[in-house]
Design a protein around this motif. Structure first.
Motif, short mmCIF file in Angstrom:
data_model
loop_
_atom_site.label_atom_id
_atom_site.label_comp_id
_atom_site.label_asym_id
_atom_site.label_seq_id
_atom_site.Cartn_x
_atom_site.Cartn_y
_atom_site.Cartn_z
N VAL A 60 4.55 3.99 -12.45
CA VAL A 60 4.37 2.56 -12.16
C VAL A 60 5.11 2.19 -10.88
CG1 VAL A 60 4.96 0.23 -12.96
CG2 VAL A 60 3.93 1.87 -14.53
N GLY A 61 6.32 2.68 -10.71
CA GLY A 61 7.07 2.41 -9.48
C GLY A 61 6.40 3.00 -8.25
N THR A 62 5.88 4.20 -8.37
CA THR A 62 5.17 4.83 -7.25
C THR A 62 3.91 4.05 -6.91
OG1 THR A 62 6.04 7.00 -7.87
CG2 THR A 62 4.09 6.96 -6.47
N ALA A 63 3.16 3.66 -7.93
CA ALA A 63 1.93 2.89 -7.68
C ALA A 63 2.24 1.55 -7.02
CB ALA A 63 1.18 2.68 -8.99
N ALA A 64 3.31 0.93 -7.43
CA ALA A 64 3.70 -0.35 -6.83
C ALA A 64 4.08 -0.18 -5.37
CB ALA A 64 4.86 -0.97 -7.61
N LEU A 65 4.85 0.86 -5.06
CA LEU A 65 5.24 1.08 -3.67
C LEU A 65 4.05 1.43 -2.79
CD1 LEU A 65 8.58 3.05 -4.08
CD2 LEU A 65 8.29 0.78 -3.09
N VAL A 66 3.14 2.24 -3.32
CA VAL A 66 1.94 2.60 -2.55
C VAL A 66 1.06 1.36 -2.38
CG1 VAL A 66 -0.19 3.94 -2.62
CG2 VAL A 66 1.98 5.05 -3.14
N GLY A 67 0.94 0.58 -3.45
CA GLY A 67 0.09 -0.60 -3.41
C GLY A 67 0.59 -1.69 -2.48
N MET A 68 1.91 -1.84 -2.39
CA MET A 68 2.47 -2.87 -1.51
C MET A 68 2.37 -2.50 -0.05
SD MET A 68 5.82 -4.44 -3.40
CE MET A 68 6.68 -2.89 -3.52
N VAL A 78 4.65 -0.99 1.82
CA VAL A 78 5.89 -1.14 2.59
C VAL A 78 6.30 0.16 3.28
CG1 VAL A 78 6.92 -3.10 1.39
CG2 VAL A 78 7.16 -0.84 0.43
N MET A 79 5.85 1.29 2.74
CA MET A 79 6.15 2.59 3.34
C MET A 79 4.86 3.39 3.42
SD MET A 79 9.58 3.98 1.54
CE MET A 79 9.89 2.96 0.14
N ALA A 80 4.88 4.40 4.23
CA ALA A 80 3.73 5.30 4.29
C ALA A 80 3.58 6.02 2.95
CB ALA A 80 3.91 6.31 5.41
N THR A 81 2.36 6.24 2.54
CA THR A 81 2.10 6.90 1.26
C THR A 81 2.73 8.29 1.21
OG1 THR A 81 0.04 5.67 1.07
CG2 THR A 81 0.28 7.60 -0.34
N SER A 82 2.69 9.01 2.31
CA SER A 82 3.29 10.36 2.32
C SER A 82 4.79 10.29 2.09
CB SER A 82 2.97 11.07 3.62
OG SER A 82 3.52 10.37 4.73
N THR A 83 5.44 9.28 2.63
CA THR A 83 6.88 9.12 2.43
C THR A 83 7.19 8.82 0.97
OG1 THR A 83 7.13 8.28 4.68
CG2 THR A 83 8.93 7.82 3.15
N VAL A 84 6.40 7.96 0.38
CA VAL A 84 6.61 7.62 -1.04
C VAL A 84 6.43 8.85 -1.91
CG1 VAL A 84 5.73 6.27 -2.98
CG2 VAL A 84 5.98 5.20 -0.74
N LEU A 85 5.37 9.60 -1.67
CA LEU A 85 5.07 10.74 -2.53
C LEU A 85 5.99 11.93 -2.31
CD1 LEU A 85 1.17 10.65 -2.47
CD2 LEU A 85 2.71 9.79 -4.23
N MET A 86 6.46 12.13 -1.09
CA MET A 86 7.29 13.31 -0.81
C MET A 86 8.78 13.05 -0.95
SD MET A 86 5.41 15.35 2.27
CE MET A 86 5.68 14.09 3.47
N MET A 87 9.22 11.80 -0.79
CA MET A 87 10.65 11.53 -0.80
C MET A 87 11.09 10.60 -1.93
SD MET A 87 11.28 11.15 3.28
CE MET A 87 13.04 11.13 3.19
N VAL A 88 10.39 9.51 -2.12
CA VAL A 88 10.83 8.49 -3.07
C VAL A 88 10.56 8.90 -4.51
CG1 VAL A 88 10.59 6.08 -3.74
CG2 VAL A 88 10.53 6.70 -1.32
#
Length: 63
Positions: free
Chosen positions: A18-26, A28-38
């Protein structure tokens, strides 16, 4: 509700999803950054907090 290992892991993964989907959906960061780091960081932090919480619960149950 009684928590066992499969339920606990499912809840942790669900919260991270849910947190990942929210960050990707908003956006605010590149999707690759969210998936690889966050997302991996959220999983590790959640697992560490879960382990500390379980040990604290075991300690409190002894009193």
């Amino acid at each position: 509700m009684e928590f066992d290992l499969p339920k606990t892991v499912a809840l942790l993964v669900g919260l991270v999803a849910v947190g990942t989907a929210a960050l990707v959906g908003m956006g605010v960061m590149a999707t690759s950054t969210v998936l690889m780091m966050v997302t991996p960081t959220m999983l590790v932090f959640g697992a560490v907090c879960l382990a500390i919480g379980v040990k604290h619960g075991e300690y409190r149950a002894l009193d």
